[in-house]
Design a protein around this motif. Sequence first.
Motif, PDB file in Angstrom:
ATOM      1  N   LEU A 158      48.874  53.318  43.470  1.00 30.31           N
ATOM      2  CA  LEU A 158      47.398  53.156  43.919  1.00 30.31           C
ATOM      3  C   LEU A 158      46.522  52.349  42.963  1.00 30.31           C
ATOM      4  CD1 LEU A 158      45.497  53.596  46.221  1.00 30.31           C
ATOM      5  CD2 LEU A 158      45.013  55.916  45.198  1.00 30.31           C
ATOM      6  N   TYR A 159      46.683  52.959  41.827  1.00 33.96           N
ATOM      7  CA  TYR A 159      45.988  52.096  40.671  1.00 33.96           C
ATOM      8  C   TYR A 159      46.277  50.938  40.401  1.00 33.96           C
ATOM      9  CZ  TYR A 159      43.807  56.684  39.414  1.00 33.96           C
ATOM     10  OH  TYR A 159      43.055  57.918  39.365  1.00 33.96           O
ATOM     11  N   SER A 160      47.620  50.649  40.516  1.00 35.83           N
ATOM     12  CA  SER A 160      47.975  49.108  40.564  1.00 35.83           C
ATOM     13  C   SER A 160      47.642  48.327  41.532  1.00 35.83           C
ATOM     14  CB  SER A 160      49.507  49.176  40.660  1.00 35.83           C
ATOM     15  OG  SER A 160      50.132  49.688  39.649  1.00 35.83           O
ATOM     16  N   PHE A 161      47.519  48.840  42.781  1.00 32.54           N
ATOM     17  CA  PHE A 161      46.716  48.200  43.715  1.00 32.54           C
ATOM     18  C   PHE A 161      45.392  47.857  43.606  1.00 32.54           C
ATOM     19  CE2 PHE A 161      44.861  47.950  48.097  1.00 32.54           C
ATOM     20  CZ  PHE A 161      45.203  47.158  48.613  1.00 32.54           C
ATOM     21  N   VAL A 162      44.465  48.650  43.123  1.00 33.27           N
ATOM     22  CA  VAL A 162      43.265  48.143  42.863  1.00 33.27           C
ATOM     23  C   VAL A 162      43.393  47.022  41.863  1.00 33.27           C
ATOM     24  CG1 VAL A 162      41.022  48.877  41.704  1.00 33.27           C
ATOM     25  CG2 VAL A 162      42.256  50.703  43.186  1.00 33.27           C
ATOM     26  N   TYR A 163      43.998  47.106  40.614  1.00 38.65           N
ATOM     27  CA  TYR A 163      44.169  46.021  39.984  1.00 38.65           C
ATOM     28  C   TYR A 163      44.679  44.472  40.578  1.00 38.65           C
ATOM     29  CZ  TYR A 163      43.817  48.661  35.577  1.00 38.65           C
ATOM     30  OH  TYR A 163      43.329  49.232  34.430  1.00 38.65           O
ATOM     31  N   ILE A 164      45.670  44.755  41.606  1.00 41.25           N
ATOM     32  CA  ILE A 164      46.161  43.819  42.281  1.00 41.25           C
ATOM     33  C   ILE A 164      45.271  43.187  43.170  1.00 41.25           C
ATOM     34  CG2 ILE A 164      47.914  43.409  44.270  1.00 41.25           C
ATOM     35  CD1 ILE A 164      49.709  45.706  42.719  1.00 41.25           C
ATOM     36  N   ALA A 165      44.311  43.909  43.860  1.00 44.02           N
ATOM     37  CA  ALA A 165      43.434  43.512  44.962  1.00 44.02           C
ATOM     38  C   ALA A 165      42.327  42.699  44.006  1.00 44.02           C
ATOM     39  CB  ALA A 165      42.739  44.677  45.470  1.00 44.02           C
ATOM     40  N   LEU A 166      41.897  43.047  42.651  1.00 43.41           N
ATOM     41  CA  LEU A 166      40.923  42.444  42.009  1.00 43.41           C
ATOM     42  C   LEU A 166      41.397  41.073  41.450  1.00 43.41           C
ATOM     43  CD1 LEU A 166      39.459  45.342  39.880  1.00 43.41           C
ATOM     44  CD2 LEU A 166      38.305  44.179  41.668  1.00 43.41           C
ATOM     45  N   ILE A 167      42.848  41.013  41.175  1.00 42.47           N
ATOM     46  CA  ILE A 167      43.382  39.817  40.591  1.00 42.47           C
ATOM     47  C   ILE A 167      43.509  38.694  41.809  1.00 42.47           C
ATOM     48  CG2 ILE A 167      45.537  38.750  39.672  1.00 42.47           C
ATOM     49  CD1 ILE A 167      45.519  41.326  37.989  1.00 42.47           C
ATOM     50  N   GLY A 168      44.112  39.443  43.019  1.00 42.08           N
ATOM     51  CA  GLY A 168      44.261  38.630  44.261  1.00 42.08           C
ATOM     52  C   GLY A 168      43.036  37.760  44.766  1.00 42.08           C
ATOM     53  N   GLY A 169      41.864  38.776  44.670  1.00 43.47           N
ATOM     54  CA  GLY A 169      40.606  38.158  45.027  1.00 43.47           C
ATOM     55  C   GLY A 169      40.158  37.127  44.090  1.00 43.47           C
ATOM     56  N   LEU A 170      40.287  37.256  42.687  1.00 41.42           N
ATOM     57  CA  LEU A 170      39.683  36.185  41.903  1.00 41.42           C
ATOM     58  C   LEU A 170      40.704  35.045  42.102  1.00 41.42           C
ATOM     59  CD1 LEU A 170      38.168  35.588  39.193  1.00 41.42           C
ATOM     60  CD2 LEU A 170      39.883  36.622  37.905  1.00 41.42           C
ATOM     61  N   ILE A 171      41.919  35.147  42.288  1.00 42.58           N
ATOM     62  CA  ILE A 171      42.643  33.959  42.524  1.00 42.58           C
ATOM     63  C   ILE A 171      42.090  33.003  43.759  1.00 42.58           C
ATOM     64  CG2 ILE A 171      45.094  33.138  43.117  1.00 42.58           C
ATOM     65  CD1 ILE A 171      46.182  35.202  41.333  1.00 42.58           C
ATOM     66  N   SER A 172      41.840  33.898  44.814  1.00 38.92           N
ATOM     67  CA  SER A 172      41.484  33.437  45.907  1.00 38.92           C
ATOM     68  C   SER A 172      40.076  32.555  45.788  1.00 38.92           C
ATOM     69  CB  SER A 172      41.301  34.588  46.904  1.00 38.92           C
ATOM     70  OG  SER A 172      42.382  35.052  47.361  1.00 38.92           O
TER      71      SER A 172
END
Length: 170
Positions: free
Chosen positions: A93-107
């Motif tokens: 769950l905590y990894s997913f928050v980091y993943i979503a933030l990084i994915g959003g930044l890349i997008s």
Amino acid sequence: MVLKLVLITALIISLITDIKDRKILNIVTLPATIIGFIYYTTFQGLEGFLFSGKGFLLGLSLLLIPYLLGGMGAGDVKLMAAIGALMGTSFVLYSFVYIALIGGLISVILILKKNGIKNTLKSFYFQVFYFSGNLGLLIFSKDKSSSISFPYGVAIVLGTLCMFVWGSFI
């Protein structure tokens, strides 16, 4: 320690194959998932099996809707499920928050790179203030020439590594 080594190995292989071939391989995610279940069941019995199972189901469910909408591949979903099976619900769950933030930044970076800042802001302004379109159509556009995609495994790997390095943010 063994599970972290298995996870890091799976992440590195998945990163390479996702960048190179745009695929996250079952031959990587399935053994990682099975190792997580076997490890926890062997050392913690039924509670370990449930720990791994809950992590697996949470990891699977976090990316299932974007997959069903066509926004990402099945390999991304299976990699998140493997992360959950290996590390449990809190970690995934905590990894997913980091993943979503990084994915959003890349997008955002890719959108700005393709469309330019001026066109992107105009399009955003038009969507927000005039409600002229469906946000889902913007994100999952069927017109391949105007759509932007990237291997989301990159965000998954980077986000999971952020969780290893910094831990939870609470």
